[in-house]
Design a protein around this motif. Structure first.
Motif, PDB file in Angstrom:
ATOM      1  N   LEU A 167      39.380 -12.659  11.302  1.00 13.55           N
ATOM      2  CA  LEU A 167      38.328 -11.550  12.009  1.00 13.55           C
ATOM      3  C   LEU A 167      39.226 -10.152  11.621  1.00 13.55           C
ATOM      4  CD1 LEU A 167      36.085 -10.682  13.711  1.00 13.55           C
ATOM      5  CD2 LEU A 167      37.603 -11.124  15.597  1.00 13.55           C
ATOM      6  N   ALA A 168      40.524 -10.247  11.789  1.00 17.82           N
ATOM      7  CA  ALA A 168      41.352  -9.134  11.225  1.00 17.82           C
ATOM      8  C   ALA A 168      41.193  -8.699  10.003  1.00 17.82           C
ATOM      9  CB  ALA A 168      42.712  -9.398  11.655  1.00 17.82           C
ATOM     10  N   LEU A 177      43.337  -7.728  16.926  1.00 21.06           N
ATOM     11  CA  LEU A 177      42.733  -8.666  16.296  1.00 21.06           C
ATOM     12  C   LEU A 177      43.593  -9.852  15.866  1.00 21.06           C
ATOM     13  CD1 LEU A 177      39.530  -6.888  14.773  1.00 21.06           C
ATOM     14  CD2 LEU A 177      39.750  -8.250  16.755  1.00 21.06           C
ATOM     15  N   LEU A 181      39.843   1.927  14.434  1.00 22.17           N
ATOM     16  CA  LEU A 181      39.710   0.576  13.917  1.00 22.17           C
ATOM     17  C   LEU A 181      41.360   0.120  13.367  1.00 22.17           C
ATOM     18  CD1 LEU A 181      36.959   0.204  11.387  1.00 22.17           C
ATOM     19  CD2 LEU A 181      37.378  -0.957  13.680  1.00 22.17           C
ATOM     20  N   SER A 229      45.894  -5.130   3.529  1.00 21.91           N
ATOM     21  CA  SER A 229      44.612  -6.197   3.098  1.00 21.91           C
ATOM     22  C   SER A 229      44.904  -7.391   2.319  1.00 21.91           C
ATOM     23  CB  SER A 229      43.510  -5.334   2.558  1.00 21.91           C
ATOM     24  OG  SER A 229      43.385  -4.279   3.198  1.00 21.91           O
ATOM     25  N   GLU A 232      37.974  -6.789   9.668  1.00 21.18           N
ATOM     26  CA  GLU A 232      38.057  -5.635  10.236  1.00 21.18           C
ATOM     27  C   GLU A 232      38.993  -4.551   9.284  1.00 21.18           C
ATOM     28  OE1 GLU A 232      40.092  -2.486  12.888  1.00 21.18           O
ATOM     29  OE2 GLU A 232      40.691  -3.853  11.336  1.00 21.18           O
ATOM     30  N   ILE A 233      39.784  -5.165   8.531  1.00 19.92           N
ATOM     31  CA  ILE A 233      40.625  -4.351   7.871  1.00 19.92           C
ATOM     32  C   ILE A 233      39.788  -3.872   6.705  1.00 19.92           C
ATOM     33  CG2 ILE A 233      41.815  -5.851   6.186  1.00 19.92           C
ATOM     34  CD1 ILE A 233      44.317  -4.578   6.845  1.00 19.92           C
ATOM     35  N   ALA A 266      42.735  -1.268  16.501  1.00 22.22           N
ATOM     36  CA  ALA A 266      42.186  -2.469  16.777  1.00 22.22           C
ATOM     37  C   ALA A 266      42.704  -3.806  16.095  1.00 22.22           C
ATOM     38  CB  ALA A 266      40.628  -2.521  16.788  1.00 22.22           C
ATOM     39  N   TRP A 267      43.329  -3.225  14.709  1.00 19.82           N
ATOM     40  CA  TRP A 267      43.666  -4.351  13.990  1.00 19.82           C
ATOM     41  C   TRP A 267      44.746  -5.433  14.541  1.00 19.82           C
ATOM     42  CZ3 TRP A 267      47.978  -6.313  11.622  1.00 19.82           C
ATOM     43  CH2 TRP A 267      47.897  -7.281  10.621  1.00 19.82           C
ATOM     44  N   GLN A 277      38.042   5.626  11.858  1.00 18.19           N
ATOM     45  CA  GLN A 277      39.358   4.980  10.999  1.00 18.19           C
ATOM     46  C   GLN A 277      40.353   4.743  11.849  1.00 18.19           C
ATOM     47  OE1 GLN A 277      42.478   5.521   9.689  1.00 18.19           O
ATOM     48  NE2 GLN A 277      42.222   7.836  10.472  1.00 18.19           N
ATOM     49  N   VAL A 292      36.669  -3.151   6.608  1.00 17.19           N
ATOM     50  CA  VAL A 292      35.893  -2.095   7.180  1.00 17.19           C
ATOM     51  C   VAL A 292      36.827  -0.676   7.276  1.00 17.19           C
ATOM     52  CG1 VAL A 292      34.414  -1.354   9.091  1.00 17.19           C
ATOM     53  CG2 VAL A 292      34.118  -3.539   8.236  1.00 17.19           C
ATOM     54  N   LEU A 293      37.962  -0.967   7.598  1.00 20.86           N
ATOM     55  CA  LEU A 293      39.026   0.044   8.010  1.00 20.86           C
ATOM     56  C   LEU A 293      39.271   0.788   6.666  1.00 20.86           C
ATOM     57  CD1 LEU A 293      41.123   1.776   9.323  1.00 20.86           C
ATOM     58  CD2 LEU A 293      42.602  -0.331   9.427  1.00 20.86           C
TER      59      LEU A 293
END
Length: 156
Positions: free
Chosen positions: A104-105, A95, A88, A145, A108-109, A91-92, A85, A111-112
């Motif tokens: 895309l962010a 993105l 990720l 999110s 990803e968020i 990485a947010w 986590q 999944v985060l």
């Protein structure tokens, strides 16, 4: 575990968390973000630094509480989830702010968020205090999110 190793371990977890913060800070909001349409609940920019500082410290202490019970061997799943986590998390910003890809962010968020929730549960099983320290983080990423969804929808 000896006292100095415990404190060195805490320093290591703090360093890991603030490395993720440093990676995220390589991609500041900038002019692109300033021109986006924002929802009415978009917080003021000044709030992010103190909130994230507190969250990263809490995350570091939570990881340390789990780690100090037996190192990585004592909680490989919990600490593995934590590391995943954290990657990720860093990485947010790349993105969203770096690539200007809110959609895309958003993926990803989500999944985060799932990894944070799984880490919270795994940490709770190891240390109730560690689990509790993850509650504000999960709450903030839940809000982030929703904000990400709103920004994506308003600016498609």
């Amino acid at each position: 575990m000896e006292g100095w190793k415990l404190w060195a371990g805490l320093g290591g977890w703090i360093a890991a968390c603030f490395t993720a913060a440093a990676v995220g800070s390589l991609f500041p909001p900038g002019a692109w973000y300033a021109q986006l349409d924002k929802p009415p609940f978009n917080p003021p920019s000044w709030i992010f630094a103190p909130v994230w500082t507190a969250l990263y410290l809490g995350m570091a202490v939570a990881a340390w509480l789990v780690w100090r019970r037996g190192g990585f061997a004592g909680a490989p799943v919990a600490l593995g989830l934590f590391v995943a986590q954290l990657l990720l998390n860093g990485a947010w910003s790349w993105l969203f702010f770096g690539l200007h890809r809110p959609g895309l962010a958003l993926a990803e968020i989500l999944v985060l968020w799932a990894l944070i929730a799984a880490t919270l549960v795994a940490f709770w099983a190891q240390s109730r205090a560690a689990g509790l320290l993850f509650v504000p983080y999960l709450a903030w990423v839940s809000f982030a999110s929703v904000l990400n969804v709103a920004l994506w929808r308003l600016n498609r």
